[in-house]
Design a protein around this motif. Sequence first.
Motif: not given
Length: 79
Positions: A53-70
């Motif tokens: 779950n900790e890795r999943r939370r880190e992945s979510i942060e990365g995906m949120r960064d992608e959303v901002r980039d997009e």
Amino acid sequence: MPNHNQKPKPDNRRDNLKKIQENIENTLENIQEAEHSVETASEFQEEEIRRKNERRRESIEGMRDEVRDEHAHQKRKKK
């Protein structure tokens, strides 16, 4: 033997935001399901679930960064 005539697919970003958002939602659901399963897990399984779950939370942060980039890409494209 590699085919040197193949060209990479063009970057199609039309539905990136939708796909990223779906991935975020799916990952959040997986976190919730895993946290629920902790109730019946062994001590070893519980630790594995917490790490995953900790890795999943880190992945979510990365995906949120992608959303901002997009979003930034779309704003630049509109200009």
